[in-house]
Design an enzyme around this catalytic site. Sequence first.
Site, PDB file in Angstrom:
ATOM      1  N   TRP A   1      38.242  29.124  37.775  1.00  0.00           N
ATOM      2  CA  TRP A   1      39.439  29.844  38.127  1.00  0.00           C
ATOM      3  C   TRP A   1      39.662  29.332  39.424  1.00  0.00           C
ATOM      4  CZ3 TRP A   1      40.760  33.519  41.969  1.00  0.00           C
ATOM      5  CH2 TRP A   1      41.844  34.141  41.784  1.00  0.00           C
TER       6      TRP A   1
ATOM      7  N   CYS B   1      35.095  32.625  38.324  1.00  0.00           N
ATOM      8  CA  CYS B   1      34.416  31.715  37.416  1.00  0.00           C
ATOM      9  C   CYS B   1      33.436  32.211  36.469  1.00  0.00           C
ATOM     10  CB  CYS B   1      33.904  30.309  38.231  1.00  0.00           C
ATOM     11  SG  CYS B   1      35.144  29.733  39.403  1.00  0.00           S
TER      12      CYS B   1
ATOM     13  N   HIS C   1      67.861  56.099  42.906  1.00  0.00           N
ATOM     14  CA  HIS C   1      67.863  55.874  44.532  1.00  0.00           C
ATOM     15  C   HIS C   1      67.850  54.202  44.617  1.00  0.00           C
ATOM     16  CE1 HIS C   1      67.308  60.072  45.585  1.00  0.00           C
ATOM     17  NE2 HIS C   1      66.479  60.163  44.821  1.00  0.00           N
TER      18      HIS C   1
ATOM     19  N   LYS D   1      50.895  46.122  32.420  1.00  0.00           N
ATOM     20  CA  LYS D   1      50.663  45.102  31.271  1.00  0.00           C
ATOM     21  C   LYS D   1      51.602  44.221  30.804  1.00  0.00           C
ATOM     22  CE  LYS D   1      47.289  45.927  31.165  1.00  0.00           C
ATOM     23  NZ  LYS D   1      46.312  46.731  31.843  1.00  0.00           N
TER      24      LYS D   1
ATOM     25  N   GLU E   1      51.407  51.280  34.719  1.00  0.00           N
ATOM     26  CA  GLU E   1      50.334  50.643  34.030  1.00  0.00           C
ATOM     27  C   GLU E   1      51.042  49.770  32.876  1.00  0.00           C
ATOM     28  OE1 GLU E   1      47.446  49.540  34.427  1.00  0.00           O
ATOM     29  OE2 GLU E   1      46.880  49.289  32.125  1.00  0.00           O
TER      30      GLU E   1
ATOM     31  N   GLU F   1      51.585  41.325  33.149  1.00  0.00           N
ATOM     32  CA  GLU F   1      50.477  40.390  32.946  1.00  0.00           C
ATOM     33  C   GLU F   1      50.282  39.287  31.835  1.00  0.00           C
ATOM     34  OE1 GLU F   1      46.091  42.177  34.196  1.00  0.00           O
ATOM     35  OE2 GLU F   1      47.508  43.721  33.032  1.00  0.00           O
TER      36      GLU F   1
ATOM     37  N   LYS G   1      39.348  38.028  35.010  1.00  0.00           N
ATOM     38  CA  LYS G   1      38.838  39.421  34.607  1.00  0.00           C
ATOM     39  C   LYS G   1      38.228  40.092  35.667  1.00  0.00           C
ATOM     40  CE  LYS G   1      38.248  42.797  31.880  1.00  0.00           C
ATOM     41  NZ  LYS G   1      39.460  43.712  31.481  1.00  0.00           N
TER      42      LYS G   1
ATOM     43  N   ARG H   1      37.058  34.879  32.528  1.00  0.00           N
ATOM     44  CA  ARG H   1      36.837  35.018  34.011  1.00  0.00           C
ATOM     45  C   ARG H   1      37.355  33.670  34.722  1.00  0.00           C
ATOM     46  NH1 ARG H   1      32.362  37.908  35.629  1.00  0.00           N
ATOM     47  NH2 ARG H   1      32.140  36.944  37.756  1.00  0.00           N
TER      48      ARG H   1
ATOM     49  N   ASN I   1      30.337  30.129  41.346  1.00  0.00           N
ATOM     50  CA  ASN I   1      31.336  31.139  41.426  1.00  0.00           C
ATOM     51  C   ASN I   1      31.272  31.775  42.790  1.00  0.00           C
ATOM     52  OD1 ASN I   1      32.873  33.195  40.847  1.00  0.00           O
ATOM     53  ND2 ASN I   1      31.563  34.346  39.814  1.00  0.00           N
ATOM     54  N   GLY I   2      32.306  31.633  43.576  1.00  0.00           N
ATOM     55  CA  GLY I   2      32.681  32.252  44.941  1.00  0.00           C
ATOM     56  C   GLY I   2      33.303  31.211  45.685  1.00  0.00           C
TER      57      GLY I   2
HETATM   58  C1  F6R Z   1      44.852  44.625  34.677  1.00  0.00           C
HETATM   59  C2  F6R Z   1      43.517  44.385  35.361  1.00  0.00           C
HETATM   60  C3  F6R Z   1      43.364  44.507  36.711  1.00  0.00           C
HETATM   61  C4  F6R Z   1      41.902  45.180  37.295  1.00  0.00           C
HETATM   62  C5  F6R Z   1      41.833  45.078  38.666  1.00  0.00           C
HETATM   63  C6  F6R Z   1      40.646  45.832  39.084  1.00  0.00           C
HETATM   64  O1  F6R Z   1      45.023  44.780  33.382  1.00  0.00           O
HETATM   65  O2  F6R Z   1      42.718  44.329  34.435  1.00  0.00           O
HETATM   66  O3  F6R Z   1      44.419  45.113  37.448  1.00  0.00           O
HETATM   67  O4  F6R Z   1      42.203  46.593  36.643  1.00  0.00           O
HETATM   68  O5  F6R Z   1      41.331  43.578  38.874  1.00  0.00           O
HETATM   69  O6  F6R Z   1      39.377  45.395  38.055  1.00  0.00           O
HETATM   70  P1  F6R Z   1      38.083  46.578  38.038  1.00  0.00           P
HETATM   71  O7  F6R Z   1      38.536  47.738  37.289  1.00  0.00           O
HETATM   72  O8  F6R Z   1      37.089  45.601  37.253  1.00  0.00           O
HETATM   73  O9  F6R Z   1      37.799  46.716  39.292  1.00  0.00           O
END
Ligand code: F6R
Length: 615
Positions: free
Chosen positions: A80, A2, A510, A491, A487, A494, A610, A27, A106-107
């Site tokens: 969130w 949040c 495989h 992406k 990756e 996501e 995020k 967030r 938040n938490g």
């Molecule tokens: C994907 C993404 C997440 C973060 C992960 C770790 O696009 O952003 O998979 O990479 O939550 O976040 P950080 O790098 O902030 O520890």
Amino acid sequence: MCGIIGYIGDKKAAPILMDALKRLEYRGYDSAGISTINKNNILVEKDIGKLEEIKEKREKEKNINFEKIEGNVGISHCRWATHGSVTKENAHPHTDCKNMISIVHNGIIENFSALKEKLIQKGHKFKSSTDTEVIAHLIEDNYNGDIEEATRKALKQIEGSYALGIICSKEPNKLIAARNESPLILGLGDKENFIASDVHAILKYTNKVVYLENNEIATLEKNNYSVKNVNGKIINKKINEINWSPELAEKSGYEHFMLKEIHEQPRAITETLNNRIENGNINLKEELDLNDEELKKINRIIIVACGTSWHAALAGEFMLEELAKIPVEVEYGSEFRYRNPIINENTLIIAISQSGETADTLAAIREAKKRNAKVLSIVNVKGSSIDRESDSVLYTYAGPEIGVASTKAFTAQLVVLYLFTLFMGNLKKSLKKEKITDLIEKLRKLPLQMESLLSEENDIKKIADIYKDKTNSLFLGRGVNFPIALEGALKLKEVSYLHAEGYPAAEMKHGPIALIDKNMPVVFIATKDDYTYKKVLGNIHEVKARNGIVIAIATEGDEEVGKLADYVVYIPKTLYILSSILTAIPLQLLAYYVAVDRNLDPDKPRNLSKSVVVE
Ligand code: F6R
């Protein structure tokens, strides 16, 4: 998770609270709310949906706008959901029985059930099914004319993580903030003060910040502030000046932050390289709080990270083993602490995190430190928990990353790993001076090469069209580009909600090859190298033979791949080891345009946040 904003000052709080909250929306965006004090009354407005949706809905219904709510002190929140589903009742702020206290949180409060039961027995009436509301009632229960003291008493009974913003109608000249495990900062302005989950949300108003530590409680007034521990002892805090410009936290004409941040990569890399190359060598000495002797002794590295940062770690493993000749293992932050990792005085732990707040990575660092390991972190957000808890930090200078899907922070992480690799290679004499010079020369070219790659954006936009009626995709790469395949798949998942998997290209035979038919787009990272290029071409043939659709990321001038693949994106020529920093970019753009084609908001993918500050 949040996002929290709080304001106290001369101005009307609501427009500031909502403006800053917009910058925190990455967030959490399933609901939002605001609370102020006007004429000694607590006012609360909240609803479900993203901020824009709430605004539109309310304007249509001629209902009160969040921005119009009166008062010079207030708190706001974007949610969130963790405890309690997404409903208006569960949206923050939450109030006590008397509507005297309003809080945002938040938490996660771990003992909330037991506390709630006790409070109900005492006659408290609950309106939501959140863990947060318990805190409002607990403070009410302890209130004796002093909101700071009541908060302290309440927090002593709480187990779990929290960043809190609290206002009380009986003390309208105070804004209370408290932190345990969830990030919270104070922003110090001129006749106004702020609280925020993330610094960039309030950069427009002030660049002077104080980082709250665990178990600290702050009382902010218009002209001053104090920070105490849970026992009421005053703590002298350092005021930090932040040098990120507020413009970096705006969209600057781009439709989405994700696209803006993809385009910011040449700048992010340039800034990450700044002052780190000196006389043909890599200079990290002043930044590393580990001396040469400690570094020379390192004979094993464990890299811990999550998500995209974990993919950077896999590429880092390749770089460090190939060039610096140091054995490396890569671990998920979440798994590391639940094993029994073998660590000795010559093991270095590297933690990688954009936000510096990821709970799983932070827990891994703490576990490593318990075992007396030295922790070096690669972090984007200065002052974050991981920054502060590590023995040494190398920053990625990507600037604030607001799009939920990480892009520019990822390539900046790869660059820092490369810099560290060359630094260690030199220190441990596993790389010759001439080789380092060549490796640095190629590195310096990256920002310009990125720019030319970004100018091919329209080709990628066209490729994205083929995903319109597709439901799956494979991403295949080898060596240093295998993490990039992972990756690319992440992406796409996501932001477009398509199912995608990344594999080492040779693994296709495989199992995954069974999935290939005319509806399966397969993205191959097929850049030219002396290692596996020919084998990857073989894999492309295998996909074509089964009518799969081949999208290839190839090296400029490579006609062979051009003839084989249905679609090709060319990347400029570079060293094999650096190619991963370039191949990541078309895959980011592909995910972005597929999401946009599907009318999805790539900046706010569903269910994601995020900064994942819960384990
Ligand atoms: C994907 C993404 C997440 C973060 C992960 C770790 O696009 O952003 O998979 O990479 O939550 O976040 P950080 O790098 O902030 O520890």
